[in-house]
Enzyme design. Structure first.
Site, PDB file in Angstrom:
ATOM      1  N   GLY A  11       0.830  -1.215   0.000  1.00  0.00           N
ATOM      2  CA  GLY A  11       0.000   0.000   0.000  1.00  0.00           C
ATOM      3  C   GLY A  11       0.858   1.255   0.000  1.00  0.00           C
ATOM      4  N   ARG A  72       1.435  -4.717  -5.570  1.00  0.00           N
ATOM      5  CA  ARG A  72       1.545  -6.021  -4.917  1.00  0.00           C
ATOM      6  C   ARG A  72       1.802  -6.997  -6.055  1.00  0.00           C
ATOM      7  NH1 ARG A  72      -2.985  -3.860  -1.717  1.00  0.00           N
ATOM      8  NH2 ARG A  72      -2.067  -3.212   0.255  1.00  0.00           N
ATOM      9  N   ASP A 103       5.595  -5.588   6.170  1.00  0.00           N
ATOM     10  CA  ASP A 103       6.334  -6.820   6.489  1.00  0.00           C
ATOM     11  C   ASP A 103       6.343  -7.812   5.331  1.00  0.00           C
ATOM     12  OD1 ASP A 103       3.654  -7.239   6.866  1.00  0.00           O
ATOM     13  OD2 ASP A 103       3.889  -8.421   8.698  1.00  0.00           O
ATOM     14  N   THR A 126       3.519   2.065   6.087  1.00  0.00           N
ATOM     15  CA  THR A 126       2.139   1.595   5.974  1.00  0.00           C
ATOM     16  C   THR A 126       1.263   2.427   6.895  1.00  0.00           C
ATOM     17  OG1 THR A 126       0.576  -0.199   6.491  1.00  0.00           O
ATOM     18  CG2 THR A 126       2.699  -0.308   7.613  1.00  0.00           C
ATOM     19  N   ASP A 128      -1.237   1.412   8.272  1.00  0.00           N
ATOM     20  CA  ASP A 128      -1.754   0.531   9.326  1.00  0.00           C
ATOM     21  C   ASP A 128      -0.898   0.581  10.594  1.00  0.00           C
ATOM     22  OD1 ASP A 128      -3.454  -0.132   7.297  1.00  0.00           O
ATOM     23  OD2 ASP A 128      -2.693  -2.164   7.012  1.00  0.00           O
ATOM     24  N   ASP A 130       1.359  -1.413  11.538  1.00  0.00           N
ATOM     25  CA  ASP A 130       1.234  -2.754  12.128  1.00  0.00           C
ATOM     26  C   ASP A 130       2.526  -3.561  12.020  1.00  0.00           C
ATOM     27  OD1 ASP A 130       1.276  -3.086   9.386  1.00  0.00           O
ATOM     28  OD2 ASP A 130      -0.430  -4.451   9.301  1.00  0.00           O
ATOM     29  N   ARG A 172      -6.587  -3.213   8.262  1.00  0.00           N
ATOM     30  CA  ARG A 172      -6.682  -4.687   8.222  1.00  0.00           C
ATOM     31  C   ARG A 172      -7.013  -5.214   9.615  1.00  0.00           C
ATOM     32  NH1 ARG A 172      -4.483  -6.310   3.305  1.00  0.00           N
ATOM     33  NH2 ARG A 172      -2.907  -4.890   2.511  1.00  0.00           N
TER      34      ARG A 172
HETATM   35  N1  LIG Z   1       6.447 -14.807   1.292  1.00  0.00           N
HETATM   36  C1  LIG Z   1       6.691 -14.030   0.228  1.00  0.00           C
HETATM   37  N2  LIG Z   1       7.502 -14.469  -0.793  1.00  0.00           N
HETATM   38  C2  LIG Z   1       7.767 -13.682  -1.848  1.00  0.00           C
HETATM   39  N3  LIG Z   1       7.248 -12.462  -2.025  1.00  0.00           N
HETATM   40  C3  LIG Z   1       6.425 -11.985  -1.065  1.00  0.00           C
HETATM   41  C4  LIG Z   1       6.113 -12.721   0.114  1.00  0.00           C
HETATM   42  N4  LIG Z   1       5.269 -11.983   0.880  1.00  0.00           N
HETATM   43  C5  LIG Z   1       5.090 -10.821   0.220  1.00  0.00           C
HETATM   44  N5  LIG Z   1       5.774 -10.829  -0.945  1.00  0.00           N
HETATM   45  C6  LIG Z   1       5.851  -9.748  -1.935  1.00  0.00           C
HETATM   46  O1  LIG Z   1       5.728  -8.475  -1.286  1.00  0.00           O
HETATM   47  C7  LIG Z   1       4.611  -7.782  -1.830  1.00  0.00           C
HETATM   48  C8  LIG Z   1       4.009  -6.882  -0.779  1.00  0.00           C
HETATM   49  O2  LIG Z   1       3.522  -7.656   0.290  1.00  0.00           O
HETATM   50  P1  LIG Z   1       2.136  -7.295   1.004  1.00  0.00           P
HETATM   51  O3  LIG Z   1       1.972  -8.262   2.121  1.00  0.00           O
HETATM   52  O4  LIG Z   1       1.052  -7.188  -0.014  1.00  0.00           O
HETATM   53  O5  LIG Z   1       2.341  -5.802   1.483  1.00  0.00           O
HETATM   54  P2  LIG Z   1       3.118  -5.146   2.697  1.00  0.00           P
HETATM   55  O6  LIG Z   1       4.541  -5.027   2.309  1.00  0.00           O
HETATM   56  O7  LIG Z   1       2.437  -3.831   2.832  1.00  0.00           O
HETATM   57  O8  LIG Z   1       2.943  -6.059   3.905  1.00  0.00           O
HETATM   58  C9  LIG Z   1       3.704  -8.889  -2.364  1.00  0.00           C
HETATM   59  O9  LIG Z   1       2.854  -8.444  -3.364  1.00  0.00           O
HETATM   60  C10 LIG Z   1       4.724  -9.852  -2.934  1.00  0.00           C
HETATM   61  O10 LIG Z   1       5.216  -9.432  -4.174  1.00  0.00           O
HETATM   62  O1  LIG Z   2      -5.668  -0.707  -1.575  1.00  0.00           O
HETATM   63  P1  LIG Z   2      -6.276  -2.039  -1.323  1.00  0.00           P
HETATM   64  O2  LIG Z   2      -5.658  -3.108  -2.136  1.00  0.00           O
HETATM   65  O3  LIG Z   2      -7.775  -1.983  -1.415  1.00  0.00           O
HETATM   66  O4  LIG Z   2      -5.933  -2.455   0.161  1.00  0.00           O
HETATM   67  C1  LIG Z   2      -6.530  -1.907   1.281  1.00  0.00           C
HETATM   68  C2  LIG Z   2      -5.659  -2.218   2.447  1.00  0.00           C
HETATM   69  O5  LIG Z   2      -4.413  -1.510   2.307  1.00  0.00           O
HETATM   70  C3  LIG Z   2      -4.180  -0.728   3.459  1.00  0.00           C
HETATM   71  O6  LIG Z   2      -4.680   0.575   3.194  1.00  0.00           O
HETATM   72  C4  LIG Z   2      -2.697  -0.607   3.724  1.00  0.00           C
HETATM   73  O7  LIG Z   2      -2.136  -1.886   3.828  1.00  0.00           O
HETATM   74  P2  LIG Z   2      -0.569  -2.171   3.548  1.00  0.00           P
HETATM   75  O8  LIG Z   2       0.173  -0.923   3.887  1.00  0.00           O
HETATM   76  O9  LIG Z   2      -0.245  -3.319   4.469  1.00  0.00           O
HETATM   77  O10 LIG Z   2      -0.441  -2.544   2.122  1.00  0.00           O
HETATM   78  C5  LIG Z   2      -5.020  -1.412   4.541  1.00  0.00           C
HETATM   79  O11 LIG Z   2      -5.335  -0.556   5.624  1.00  0.00           O
HETATM   80  C6  LIG Z   2      -6.234  -1.832   3.772  1.00  0.00           C
HETATM   81  O12 LIG Z   2      -6.891  -2.928   4.364  1.00  0.00           O
END
Ligand SMILES: Nc1ncnc2c1ncn2[C@@H]1O[C@H](COP(=O)(O)OP(=O)(O)O)[C@@H](O)[C@H]1O
Ligand SMILES: O=P(O)(O)OC[C@H]1O[C@](O)(COP(=O)(O)O)[C@@H](O)[C@@H]1O
Length: 319
Positions: A11, A72, A103, A126, A128, A130, A172
């Protein structure tokens, strides 16, 4: 000259653009050549990268979102695409990455480092807030300010019309945005995923308050609770006896002019990340806690769910 790249993943947040601006300026100051990777890990795979210059970052410090895009990426979860990413980075002589994300993004880079040796430093980003191990993530302050302005505006109409407003915040499964907004906006009710609740507990008190002249209620609920916001609204109408409306703040929480605090933190986090990489850090996340800035391991940041500050949680109930 050594090459260093930056990307945004997951995000987007307000604060990423100020960070990009400072990344370019500080990299050049340190004798590095800065690169932008567009659209997160998708850009690594598609070779969507370019050397960045001062002109790329002029006029962006006041803009929300991110000029280089975020994404993502499903493909980055597969080794064959990560191998392509490594080839693309090698072709440009880039062996250091700064990644703004959550994370999930850091877990991905941990895997990538172990396979390819590309060193990285994560900047928690983020709304969030979190991420375990850091009290602050880039963008959360701007998001809280947007929520504050929204609640203040809703309060005007709620009080004019004798209504109960259920305001839904993002996050979330983390109730940080809702909890801080509750404490700083004086709402009557706050429901977050971390704390189990029973609406019965508020029934008598809220009815008594109406008898004593209360004209409106503001309830802040986090998107991750066990019920839909519409069910909380329905409870206000049928049980408490006040007309009710739901306001889902949604993606407005992710945008807008970055706050002064987020701009300042963007500056500091970028400085620390680049300094850390120049000092030889292999893979780390730059975290901010009461003890100041600290590099933490990916394990520490990603292995546990972040717990909300118990002191803040103890203030949840206002009546
Ligand atoms: N276990 C994993 N293995 C490989 N790539 C990952 C994994 N987890 C997340 N990613 C990559 O990181 C991107 C961002 O993770 P996501 O959980 O959507 O957001 P955030 O970084 O905000 O937690 C994912 O779209 C993916 O490309
Ligand atoms: O933009 P999307 O894909 O609808 O996702 C919404 C989600 O992304 C967030 O805005 C931010 O989440 P991340 O920073 O973990 O990607 C959450 O608060 C919300 O649930």
């Amino acid at each position: 000259m050594k090459n260093i790249a930056i990307l945004c993943s997951g995000g987007d947040v307000s604060g990423m653009n100020p960070a990009l601006k400072h990344f370019v300026e500080y990299s050049i100051q340190k004798g590095l050549t800065p690169y932008f990777v567009y659209n997160g890990y998708e850009g690594l795979i598609d070779d969507d990268m370019k050397e960045a210059s001062y002109s790329d970052v002029s006029g962006i410090i006041n803009r929300g979102g991110t000029k280089i895009g975020s994404a993502r990426s499903q493909r980055f979860r597969e080794k064959k695409y990560r191998d392509i990413a490594k080839q693309n980075l090698d072709a440009r002589g880039i062996d250091m990455l700064v990644a703004m994300g959550g994370d999930g993004s850091f877990k991905a880079l941990d895997i990538f480092y172990k396979e390819s040796g590309v060193r990285f430093c994560g900047i928690p980003a983020t709304i969030d807030n979190d991420i375990n191990g850091t009290d602050y993530s880039l963008g959360v302050d701007t998001a809280l300010n947007i929520i504050k302005v929204s609640i203040d505006a809703i309060r005007d109409t709620a009080s004019s019309f004798r209504r109960a407003f259920v305001i839904e915040t993002m996050g979330r499964d983390c109730g940080y945005l809702a909890l801080i907004s509750h404490l700083t906006s004086g709402s009557e009710l706050c429901l977050i995923p971390e704390v189990d609740y029973d609406l019965k507990k508020y029934e008598q008190e809220f009815k008594k308050q109406i008898k004593n002249g209360r004209r409106y209620f503001i309830a802040i609920v986090s998107e991750g609770i066990k019920q839909d916001s519409s069910e909380i609204s329905e409870w206000f109408e049928s049980v408490i006896g006040m007309e009710s409306r739901v306001s889902i703040l949604g993606h407005i929480q992710r945008g807008g002019n970055p706050s002064t605090y987020d701009r300042l933190m963007a500056y500091k986090l970028v400085n620390k990340a680049i300094d850390g990489l120049l000092d030889g850090n292999q893979m780390s996340v730059i975290c901010y806690t009461k003890s100041g800035f600290e590099f933490k391991t990916i394990e520490e940041v990603t292995s546990k769910k972040k717990e909300l500050d118990p002191e803040l949680l103890s203030y949840l109930e206002r009546f």
